[in-house]
Motif scaffolding. Structure first.
Motif: not given
Length: 235
Positions: A33-36, A53-66, A68-70, A114-116
């Motif tokens: 799971n992705y870690i919020m 602190r810098f952050t790379i934006p995530i589309e619909k970030a969720s700890q319920n997604k793996l 690899k699905e992020t 995200l992984t790639r």
């Protein structure tokens, strides 16, 4: 054969790179799971003498997604702003020219997975530092995906034919030596010698545990490679 397994992190601190350098095979653990609010897509650089602190934006970030699905939501505007921030922070650093070209290559990579995206950044830094560790992606390894936690780690070790597993020292509470020994695997923990990784920044007080961006900006390649060896392996 030595192996380490970690979630993919974008431009992480020196300990992550020491782990990569210390092993023969490094696995990006992307089928968890992705870690919020974790460090997968964020870290810190030194801006105006203070950690930023810098952050790379995530589309619909969720700890319920793996992981690899992020997907990323890293727009061209976001990328330009991020690169401008790096430029502002390090334009007077001694290795700015080379490292800024590297960062432009990394940040402008068009992949939205995200992984790639992180894999590409890791490979670019490894090439820059001449680190030749073999990189694997966990979701691409044929294994029993029903296993969790320590069982998953041991399964990956067995699938890749390793007899030594190295983990950051912060994970001591997660694993038991006896469980690895039963499978013919030695378990070690990597402890960074932080006292030996101090370099000249643009203020009197040294700020540690920043993104590798800071280390690359202020140190030549050979010095950074020397930093990669400043650790101890402990049982």
């Amino acid at each position: 054969m030595k192996i380490a397994i970690m979630q993919p992190y974008f431009m992480p601190y020196i300990g992550y790179w020491q782990l990569i350098s210390a092993v023969d095979k490094f696995v990006l653990l992307d089928d968890v799971n992705y870690i919020m609010r974790g460090y997968i897509n964020r870290n810190s650089i030194l801006l105006n003498g203070k950690p930023y602190r810098f952050t790379i934006p995530i589309e619909k970030a969720s700890q319920n997604k793996l992981i690899k699905e992020t997907k990323l939501n890293f727009t061209q505007e976001n990328k330009a702003t991020f690169l401008k921030t790096i430029c502002s922070a390090y334009k007077k650093a001694p290795y700015f020219d080379d490292v800024m070209l590297l960062m432009i290559d990394v940040v402008n990579y068009t992949e939205t997975d995200l992984t790639r995206f992180i894999l590409h950044s890791i490979e670019k830094i490894m090439s820059y530092l001449n680190v030749d560790t073999e990189i694997f992606v966990s979701s691409e390894i044929n294994k029993n995906n029903g296993l969790k936690a320590e069982g998953r780690i041991i399964e990956i070790c067995k699938k890749l034919g390793t007899d030594i597993y190295i983990n950051p020292c912060g994970g001591r509470s997660l694993y038991r030596h006896s469980d690895f020994e039963e499978e013919g695997i030695e378990l070690f923990f990597l402890e960074t010698k932080k006292e030996n990784i101090i370099y000249k920044q643009r203020q009197d007080i040294f700020v540690e545990n920043l993104s590798v961006i800071d280390i690359l900006m202020y140190n030549d390649k050979q010095t950074v490679r020397n930093f990669l060896s400043e650790y101890a392996l402990k049982k």
